[in-house]
Enzyme design. Structure first.
Site, PDB file in Angstrom:
ATOM      1  CE  LYS A 118      -4.028  -1.929   2.480  1.00  0.00           C
ATOM      2  NZ  LYS A 118      -3.755  -2.619   3.767  1.00  0.00           N
ATOM      3  NE  ARG A 154       2.259  -0.817  10.478  1.00  0.00           N
ATOM      4  CZ  ARG A 154       1.046  -2.195  10.297  1.00  0.00           C
ATOM      5  NH1 ARG A 154       0.746  -2.394   8.929  1.00  0.00           N
ATOM      6  NH2 ARG A 154       0.859  -2.709  11.465  1.00  0.00           N
ATOM      7  CG  HIS A 189      -2.827  -0.279  16.101  1.00  0.00           C
ATOM      8  ND1 HIS A 189      -3.679  -1.262  17.481  1.00  0.00           N
ATOM      9  CD2 HIS A 189      -2.449  -0.632  15.311  1.00  0.00           C
ATOM     10  CE1 HIS A 189      -3.966  -1.713  16.539  1.00  0.00           C
ATOM     11  NE2 HIS A 189      -4.271  -1.949  14.822  1.00  0.00           N
ATOM     12  N   GLY A 225      -9.987  -0.692  15.542  1.00  0.00           N
ATOM     13  CA  GLY A 225      -9.861  -1.323  14.215  1.00  0.00           C
ATOM     14  C   GLY A 225     -10.594  -2.446  14.253  1.00  0.00           C
ATOM     15  NE  ARG A 274      -5.155  -9.501  14.815  1.00  0.00           N
ATOM     16  CZ  ARG A 274      -4.605  -7.988  14.545  1.00  0.00           C
ATOM     17  NH1 ARG A 274      -3.856  -8.007  15.546  1.00  0.00           N
ATOM     18  NH2 ARG A 274      -4.440  -7.136  13.270  1.00  0.00           N
ATOM     19  CG  ASP A 285     -17.207  -4.568   8.348  1.00  0.00           C
ATOM     20  OD1 ASP A 285     -16.485  -4.478   8.004  1.00  0.00           O
ATOM     21  OD2 ASP A 285     -17.952  -4.131   9.417  1.00  0.00           O
ATOM     22  N   GLY A 311     -11.027   2.259  13.311  1.00  0.00           N
ATOM     23  CA  GLY A 311     -12.266   2.403  12.047  1.00  0.00           C
ATOM     24  C   GLY A 311     -13.225   2.470  13.307  1.00  0.00           C
ATOM     25  CD  GLU A 368     -10.507   7.801  12.999  1.00  0.00           C
ATOM     26  OE1 GLU A 368     -11.129   8.179  11.831  1.00  0.00           O
ATOM     27  OE2 GLU A 368      -9.368   6.860  13.116  1.00  0.00           O
ATOM     28  CG  ASN A 369     -16.169   6.029  11.531  1.00  0.00           C
ATOM     29  OD1 ASN A 369     -16.678   6.910  11.337  1.00  0.00           O
ATOM     30  ND2 ASN A 369     -15.443   4.611  11.047  1.00  0.00           N
ATOM     31  CD  GLU A 422      -1.212   3.041  11.675  1.00  0.00           C
ATOM     32  OE1 GLU A 422      -1.301   2.440  12.454  1.00  0.00           O
ATOM     33  OE2 GLU A 422      -2.872   3.394  11.409  1.00  0.00           O
TER      34      GLU A 422
HETATM   35  P1  ADP Z   1      -7.942  -2.262   9.937  1.00  0.00           P
HETATM   36  O1  ADP Z   1      -7.319  -2.009  11.399  1.00  0.00           O
HETATM   37  O2  ADP Z   1      -7.549  -3.094   9.344  1.00  0.00           O
HETATM   38  O3  ADP Z   1      -6.721  -0.779   9.825  1.00  0.00           O
HETATM   39  P2  ADP Z   1      -9.586  -0.017  10.658  1.00  0.00           P
HETATM   40  O4  ADP Z   1      -9.107   0.499  11.554  1.00  0.00           O
HETATM   41  O5  ADP Z   1     -10.077   0.307   8.961  1.00  0.00           O
HETATM   42  O6  ADP Z   1      -9.397  -1.927  10.496  1.00  0.00           O
HETATM   43  O7  ADP Z   1     -11.699  -0.112  11.200  1.00  0.00           O
HETATM   44  C1  ADP Z   1     -11.443  -1.115  10.511  1.00  0.00           C
HETATM   45  C2  ADP Z   1     -13.762  -2.080  11.665  1.00  0.00           C
HETATM   46  O8  ADP Z   1     -14.443  -0.790  11.231  1.00  0.00           O
HETATM   47  C3  ADP Z   1     -14.531  -2.486  10.938  1.00  0.00           C
HETATM   48  O9  ADP Z   1     -14.731  -4.048  12.295  1.00  0.00           O
HETATM   49  C4  ADP Z   1     -15.800  -1.971  10.644  1.00  0.00           C
HETATM   50  O10 ADP Z   1     -16.588  -2.378  10.825  1.00  0.00           O
HETATM   51  C5  ADP Z   1     -15.990  -0.777  11.686  1.00  0.00           C
HETATM   52  N1  ADP Z   1     -16.286   0.497  11.155  1.00  0.00           N
HETATM   53  C6  ADP Z   1     -16.082   1.298  10.000  1.00  0.00           C
HETATM   54  N2  ADP Z   1     -16.492   2.074   9.296  1.00  0.00           N
HETATM   55  C7  ADP Z   1     -17.676   1.666  10.683  1.00  0.00           C
HETATM   56  C8  ADP Z   1     -19.070   2.568  10.605  1.00  0.00           C
HETATM   57  N3  ADP Z   1     -19.598   3.145  10.598  1.00  0.00           N
HETATM   58  N4  ADP Z   1     -20.140   2.423  12.265  1.00  0.00           N
HETATM   59  C9  ADP Z   1     -19.333   0.968  13.062  1.00  0.00           C
HETATM   60  N5  ADP Z   1     -18.031   0.302  12.679  1.00  0.00           N
HETATM   61  C10 ADP Z   1     -17.727   0.892  11.725  1.00  0.00           C
END
Ligand code: ADP
Length: 399
Positions: A14, A90, A180, A210, A241, A283, A331, A334-335, A385
């Site tokens: 990436k 990285r 991390h 995430g 995990r 997910d 992920g 933040e979300n 990152e």
């Molecule tokens: P990685 O560890 O692979 O970098 P990310 O930081 O991208 O992963 O996080 C992925 C996770 O974030 C997934 O479980 C995904 O479902 C969750 N996620 C992403 N967008 C949302 C959202 N809008 N609401 C809830 N969970 C979310």
């Protein structure tokens, strides 16, 4: 000044091209299926894209394609690689050899490769990518490596040692390393800035949630403890995990299934966590919507995650003898308002209060969620990152 940031995995590469004058992303992409067949997905900032099947027998061909995408393709963003000032990589495992980012030399690449026993999936791939990069990128372009583990090298021995015989630490380097680190360093600094304080004056619990999740106690800008351990398997329950498990349960289950150590490792890394407990998927969004529809096992694993995070917050407040702020990133952090609300509910003993309406309405942007009368501030701090890798790279080449 333009910097190329590379995140190499065993079968993927990436990358982001960042203009450091304004820290904007000029292009990003992914060369994947290296060693299988090959594919590039590349996107320039103005929306032009390149999506192509390729032949990537090794990382070298993937690097050559990346150079072509950046300099010659229909989605090119520069005329030649001479416009790039440096490359930042990285690296997952720096063990106790690397406690900060360093310039790449042949010796550094050898050392990263030697550490592969501690990160079998990642470090050898990083070394292959570093060598491939050297053969493709002009020799006068410096390269820098930034380690996931480096930020945690400030942990005291009482936090990083396991109760195994000391010889295993001395002979095999078995100890907690933490991961991390790049993210925890970036977000804890960004939080201090947002709070208008010096990071040296703050006690922070940083929750990077995430697919892989880790919680870190950041005291005065330094990591003093973290939830991931010898590998990124330890800590809270994750996408696939397990997180922490009684080691006796591990040997018991391996015995029942007749697993070899590597089969058991695969089971705990790839088949467990959200996926294994819920049976729905790895997910968080899928697990959350199944839970909302009444799926009990999906609800259970969501509850487990929230409960485990709360316990880390409590134990890290004790470890630091205080707590000024909690931050959510990654992920999920933040979300997912559900996870943040869950973690901040029934935390009155700590004096944690968040604005629930606000928490439900924001995603992915720097936001203070705690109310003015909350004893501890709670924030969403988006991680980046790649930007931190680019900043470290710039700093090292400027010296
Ligand atoms: P990685 O560890 O692979 O970098 P990310 O930081 O991208 O992963 O996080 C992925 C996770 O974030 C997934 O479980 C995904 O479902 C969750 N996620 C992403 N967008 C949302 C959202 N809008 N609401 C809830 N969970 C979310």
């Amino acid at each position: 000044m333009i910097i190329l940031v590379v995140n190499a995995g065993s079968s993927s590469l990436k990358y982001q091209l960042i203009n450091m004058d304004d820290e904007s992303v000029l292009a990003k992409g992914n060369c994947d299926r290296i060693g299988i067949d090959g594919h590039i997905a590349h996107k320039a900032a103005d929306g032009r894209t390149l999506d192509e099947d390729c032949s990537f027998p090794t990382h070298t061909e993937a690097f050559m394609k990346l150079v072509e995408a950046l300099t010659k393709s229909s989605a090119k963003v520069i005329d030649s690689m001479d416009e790039i000032s440096a490359v930042g990589h990285r690296i997952v495992q720096g063990a106790d050899v690397f406690d900060k980012s360093v310039l790449v030399t042949d010796e550094v690449i050898e050392k990263i490769d030697e550490l592969r026993e501690l990160a079998p999936v990642h470090n050898h791939a990083h070394a292959l990518a570093l060598r491939a990069c050297k053969s493709v990128i002009p020799a006068n372009v410096p390269q820098v490596v930034v380690f996931d583990t480096a930020f945690h090298q400030t942990m005291p021995p009482k936090a990083f040692m396991f109760g195994l015989p000391y010889e295993d630490y001395e002979t095999y380097h078995v100890r907690k390393y933490g991961f991390h680190g790049t993210s925890h360093r970036f977000v804890s600094k960004a939080l201090a800035k947002a709070m208008g304080k010096n990071v040296e004056d703050l006690k922070i619990v940083s929750c990077h949630l995430g697919n892989g999740s880790s919680i870190t106690a950041v005291d005065g800008g330094k990591s003093v403890d973290t939830s991931m351990g010898f590998t990124p398997l330890d800590g809270v329950v994750m996408g696939t995990r397990t997180g922490a498990v009684d080691p006796s349960a591990v040997t018991f289950v391996a015995d029942k299934h007749g697993f070899t150590p590597s089969q058991m490792s695969e089971y705990m890394n790839k088949k467990s966590g959200f996926l294994g407990v819920s049976g729905v998927g790895s997910d968080n969004r899928d697990v959350q919507s199944a839970a909302n529809e009444g799926n009990k096992r999906a609800q259970l694993v969501s509850d487990m995650l929230v409960y485990e995070i709360k316990k880390y917050i409590g134990s890290y407040a004790a470890a630091m003898n205080g707590l000024d702020a909690i931050l959510f990133t990654g992920g999920i952090g933040e979300n997912s308002w559900e996870v943040r609300e869950g973690v901040c509910t029934d935390m009155d003993y700590f004096g944690i209060k968040i604005d629930k309406e606000l928490n439900r309405s924001v995603r992915g942007k720097l936001t203070k969620l705690s109310t003015p009368d909350s004893k501890i501030e709670v924030w969403i701090v988006p991680t980046n990152e790649e930007l931190l890798i680019a900043r470290d790279t710039l700093e090292l080449i400027s010296k």
